[in-house]
Write an enzyme that holds these catalytic residues in place. Structure first.
Site, short mmCIF file in Angstrom:
data_model
loop_
_atom_site.label_atom_id
_atom_site.label_comp_id
_atom_site.label_asym_id
_atom_site.label_seq_id
_atom_site.Cartn_x
_atom_site.Cartn_y
_atom_site.Cartn_z
CE1 TYR A 134 -18.67 76.36 10.19
CE2 TYR A 134 -17.57 77.96 8.77
CZ TYR A 134 -17.54 76.78 9.51
OH TYR A 134 -16.38 76.04 9.56
CG ASP B 28 -18.34 85.56 11.55
OD1 ASP B 28 -17.57 86.07 10.70
OD2 ASP B 28 -18.38 84.34 11.78
CE LYS C 272 -14.61 82.23 4.15
NZ LYS C 272 -15.65 81.95 5.14
C1 LIG Z 1 -15.51 81.13 6.50
C2 LIG Z 1 -16.19 81.65 7.70
C3 LIG Z 1 -15.66 81.47 9.00
C4 LIG Z 1 -14.49 80.57 9.27
O1 LIG Z 1 -13.32 81.02 8.67
P1 LIG Z 1 -12.14 79.94 8.40
O2 LIG Z 1 -11.02 80.79 7.92
O3 LIG Z 1 -12.70 78.99 7.39
O4 LIG Z 1 -11.87 79.28 9.71
C5 LIG Z 1 -16.26 82.11 10.06
N1 LIG Z 1 -17.35 82.87 9.87
C6 LIG Z 1 -17.91 83.06 8.66
C7 LIG Z 1 -19.09 83.95 8.52
C8 LIG Z 1 -17.36 82.43 7.54
O5 LIG Z 1 -17.94 82.57 6.35
#
Ligand SMILES: *Cc1c(COP(=O)(O)O)cnc(C)c1O
Length: 429
Positions: free
Chosen positions: A148, A241, A269
């Protein structure tokens, strides 16, 4: 013994919420549909503990899905945010704190020399992709099944059947043109990765180096190295990511842990310390393609917001070597205890963990990719989560997420969690 949760106030609020918010929530997983119940409305948090509107308290293992590595309402974070707010909440002009947080991130994360802040991980991932396409003059993206990267159109896609397949949109409203340039490969599948990079010219190979959005499914030995090698050999950029893994699995994220350094890194995060902030970064050469240094356009009204910067900095300041050793010990105690409790109750699970992350897969077989994660017993997982909630432990309400132990979790709270987990396993066995 079945224990049920007192949730009269939550139910009332849910009814009201349904009138004005689709599904009653502002982000789908909060609705708790995946574990077969209605959402729980929260009143406050302190340390590792959450209190809901019915007065139930929980030991929280969601911690806002990762940002709260120091736990809820950490006094130093609150003080930093309060102090920043008193001087003004946003200026739309640069502040010194933005330099400080960029320096701090660059010091920790090997692949970041320079960064651009955004307000969400989704935005940062979207912008990193734009930059990768601009830098390579190519359009195609390689994404792993079950990864994701936020809800951008081009990545809201999964594979059809087959090894490496062209992506199909997973949501109505995503045009097939948006995912046409995305190729999906199974995680940990070296052969499929090699084949895809031979067949297509990619702008970027995108990966969560420690995927945590299909549950935690670490890379097999050599797989991240292979990503690096294939990207370099084929002229694609490697984009990690690290929105979850950054500042969590180690100070410098998965790239510090494994020594595999990507061309671009996405963080979020923990980076925002519980306020909305994320960033993408890489070498000076690549990052100076971004406007106004270069001509790749990307902007944001609240990007580099002073409150978020203050929260992120106050959080990072506490993340020293001792903190990671403690987080590792907490995670190991939690994972080991959950494994033992399941074994004692004869519930077949695969407990996977790394520092700061843990998933209890309801599976008799090891989970190595999205397909094996999807074969988990979701019904039993849901029942176990409901049993945990009723006893005062708040787990991620989906099999395809991870537990987020924090620095606020005490060893007593972990012990209590394991006792509760044992009772919950006994209830469902
Ligand atoms: C949470 C998350 C996102 C998206 O971040 P948001 O601040 O919710 O848009 C992207 N990549 C990973 C791996 C995530 O866990």
């Amino acid at each position: 013994m079945t224990v049920s949760l007192r949730d009269t106030r939550s139910s009332e609020l849910y009814e009201r919420a349904l009138q004005y918010l689709p599904g009653g929530v502002n982000s789908p997983v909060r609705a708790m549909k995946a574990i077969g119940r209605d959402p729980i409305f929260i009143e406050r948090g302190e340390g590792a503990e959450l209190t809901d509107v019915d007065g139930n308290t929980y030991i929280d293992y969601v911690c806002s899905w990762g940002p709260l590595i120091l736990g809820h309402a950490d006094p130093e974070v609150i003080a930093a945010v309060t102090e920043a707010a008193a001087s003004g909440t946003t200026f739309g002009a640069p502040t010194a704190g933005e330099i400080e947080i960029a320096e701090e991130a660059a010091r920790r994360i090997p692949g970041i020399e320079m960064l651009r802040m955004t307000s969400s991980g989704t935005e940062a991932a979207m912008s990193a992709i734009r930059l990768a396409r601009a830098a390579t003059g190519r359009e195609k993206l390689l994404k792993f099944a079950g990864a994701y990267h936020g809800h951008l159109d081009g990545l809201l896609a999964e594979a059809g059947s087959g090894l490496a397949t062209n992506a199909q949109p997973t949501s109505p409203g995503v045009p097939s043109a948006a995912t046409a340039a995305t190729v999906i490969v199974p995680w940990n599948d070296a052969e499929a990765l090699i084949r895809a990079t031979e067949e297509h010219e990619f702008a970027a190979i995108l990966a969560e180096p420690y995927p945590a959005n299909m549950g935690l499914v670490p890379p097999t030995d050599g797989f991240l190295e292979l990503l690096r090698e294939r990207a370099t050999a084929t002229g694609a950029l490697l984009v990690f990511d690290e929105v979850i893994s950054g500042f969590r699995v180690a100070a410098g994220g998965a790239q510090e842990l494994t020594g595999v350094i990507p061309d671009l890194t996405v963080v979020g995060k923990i980076f925002g310390g519980g306020l909305p902030a994320a960033a993408y970064g890489g070498s000076r050469e690549l990052m100076e393609m971004i406007a106004p240094a270069g001509d790749v356009y990307q902007a944001g009204t609240l990007s580099g917001n002073p409150l978020a910067v203050a929260a992120g900095l106050a959080t990072m300041k506490r993340l020293d070597d001792a903190a990671y050793l403690r987080l590792q010990a907490t995670t190991e105690a939690l994972a080991g205890g959950l494994r033992e409790a399941a074994k004692a109750a004869e519930v077949p699970v695969d407990v996977v963990h790394t520092t700061g992350l843990c998933t209890v897969f309801f599976s008799e077989h090891p989970v190595v990719d999205y397909a094996s994660a999807q074969r988990c017993d979701l019904e039993t997982h849901g029942a176990w989560c409901r049993a945990l909630l009723a006893r005062g432990v708040y787990p991620p309400p989906s099999q395809f997420e991870t537990w987020f132990p924090s620095l606020a979790h005490t060893s007593e709270q972990v012990e209590q969690t394991i006792e509760i987990a044992a009772a919950a396993f006994a209830e469902i066995a």
